[in-house]
Design an enzyme around this catalytic site. Sequence first.
Site, PDB file in Angstrom:
ATOM      1  N   ASP A  13       8.787  -8.214   2.855  1.00  0.00           N
ATOM      2  CA  ASP A  13       8.312  -7.343   1.700  1.00  0.00           C
ATOM      3  C   ASP A  13       9.371  -7.477   0.212  1.00  0.00           C
ATOM      4  O   ASP A  13      10.083  -7.846  -0.008  1.00  0.00           O
ATOM      5  CB  ASP A  13       9.243  -5.884   2.405  1.00  0.00           C
ATOM      6  CG  ASP A  13       8.914  -4.804   1.928  1.00  0.00           C
ATOM      7  OD1 ASP A  13       8.495  -4.377   1.128  1.00  0.00           O
ATOM      8  OD2 ASP A  13       9.079  -3.761   2.501  1.00  0.00           O
ATOM      9  N   ASP A 107       1.804  -4.865  -1.495  1.00  0.00           N
ATOM     10  CA  ASP A 107       3.353  -5.981  -1.484  1.00  0.00           C
ATOM     11  C   ASP A 107       4.708  -6.178   0.296  1.00  0.00           C
ATOM     12  O   ASP A 107       5.497  -6.419  -0.032  1.00  0.00           O
ATOM     13  CB  ASP A 107       5.029  -4.995  -2.436  1.00  0.00           C
ATOM     14  CG  ASP A 107       5.525  -3.794  -1.450  1.00  0.00           C
ATOM     15  OD1 ASP A 107       4.337  -3.287  -0.451  1.00  0.00           O
ATOM     16  OD2 ASP A 107       5.970  -2.550  -1.825  1.00  0.00           O
ATOM     17  N   GLU A 108       3.641  -6.424   0.875  1.00  0.00           N
ATOM     18  CA  GLU A 108       4.076  -6.561   1.947  1.00  0.00           C
ATOM     19  C   GLU A 108       3.252  -6.983   3.112  1.00  0.00           C
ATOM     20  O   GLU A 108       2.061  -7.406   3.083  1.00  0.00           O
ATOM     21  CB  GLU A 108       4.905  -6.064   3.151  1.00  0.00           C
ATOM     22  CG  GLU A 108       3.425  -4.750   3.248  1.00  0.00           C
ATOM     23  CD  GLU A 108       4.548  -3.962   4.290  1.00  0.00           C
ATOM     24  OE1 GLU A 108       5.717  -3.588   5.377  1.00  0.00           O
ATOM     25  OE2 GLU A 108       3.685  -2.377   4.358  1.00  0.00           O
TER      26      GLU A 108
END
Length: 394
Positions: A13, A107-108
């Site tokens: 993350d 974003d992960e």
Amino acid sequence: MLLKEGRHITHMDLDTFFVSVEHLRNPKLIGKPVLIGGMSDRGVVASCSYEARKFGIHSGMPMRAALRLCSHAVIVKSDYEAYSKYSRLVTDIIGDKVPMFEKASIDEFYLDLTGMDKFFGCMKFSEELKKSVAKESGLTISYGLASNKLISKVATNEVKPNGQIEIPFGYEKSYLAPLSIMKMPGIGKETGYKLLKMGVETVKRLSEIPMPMLFNLLGKNGIELHKKANGLDESPVIPFREQKSISTEQTFETDTIDIQFINRELVRMTESIAFELRSQNRLTGCIAVKLRYSDFQTEQKQQSIDYTASDTVLIQKVKELFAKLYTKRQLIRLVGVRFSDLIQGTHQISIFDDTQEAIKLHQAIDSVKKQFGENLLMSAAGYKGPTKSKTACK
């Protein structure tokens, strides 16, 4: 159900992703309380720095409320084009080194490293990948390595920012036990409130409640929470390359060059699959428009865009693509719209310039569509009127 040894899943993350990108663009922001979002006080905070979080600010909070908590915070107008660019950069870095991974959001990521423990070592590989992301993108990323997706995600959240941790097989339940129930994925405010009223504050206490009791209290979600509280999660890592597109096509009963009519159809079609996109909690990063002329010659144009699920943005892009595509001024028999490059995510990460009122309106419209059917509400631009339809679905 027993834990099954064998899987090695790393959850990665990016730390305060939007803020970190702004730090790269303007290093003077480092160390300051930064709010990403709309510039007006009617806007909503899309993301905030760790310095801002110390004042109790969080994403989704009205900008006006955030400024009351921290009047000296720096408001930065979002640049979603830049965020999408860096997201794709990190995706490419991971894709070059990991044979199978899932892009869970902008974003992960979940990495399936099963089997690598016998060779390179999963923890060592994850650490090297973390360094590669930092070196090639300038962004810090945290990760948790465990036997399933649930534990790896919870672990990542516990070691952020710029942290790393491994939860060995067999320690899943004991690792979760002392944590607050609010740190468990799947427990929102409403569910959390119900459990807290019962005196259930930790995951350990949650795991001790009999499954039938949780089912009576929370329905099917109670069964899932019982499994999670005991460290159980068999959900697979969904390979990023297998993410499917969402599309629709319309064949006209009569070939036409009526641009207004075609644009209405494009609006209606775009709204339909955009609703489907949001229903799946997904965002699209690529739009394609197809048209087929009366002589059956078919042409198509596509364009990469900033990740979104917004009707307003998608309709505008579809119209622009069609305008570039339709150059022959011949009769058209079919048009189509396709969204691809899909990732998990919600409108929450593209609300930078939306007001609270606009967000609530969009959510209310989607709620009505889910209850009574998507055709009950549509924009005026896509409404064909009460007359008999000119088109037939293919």
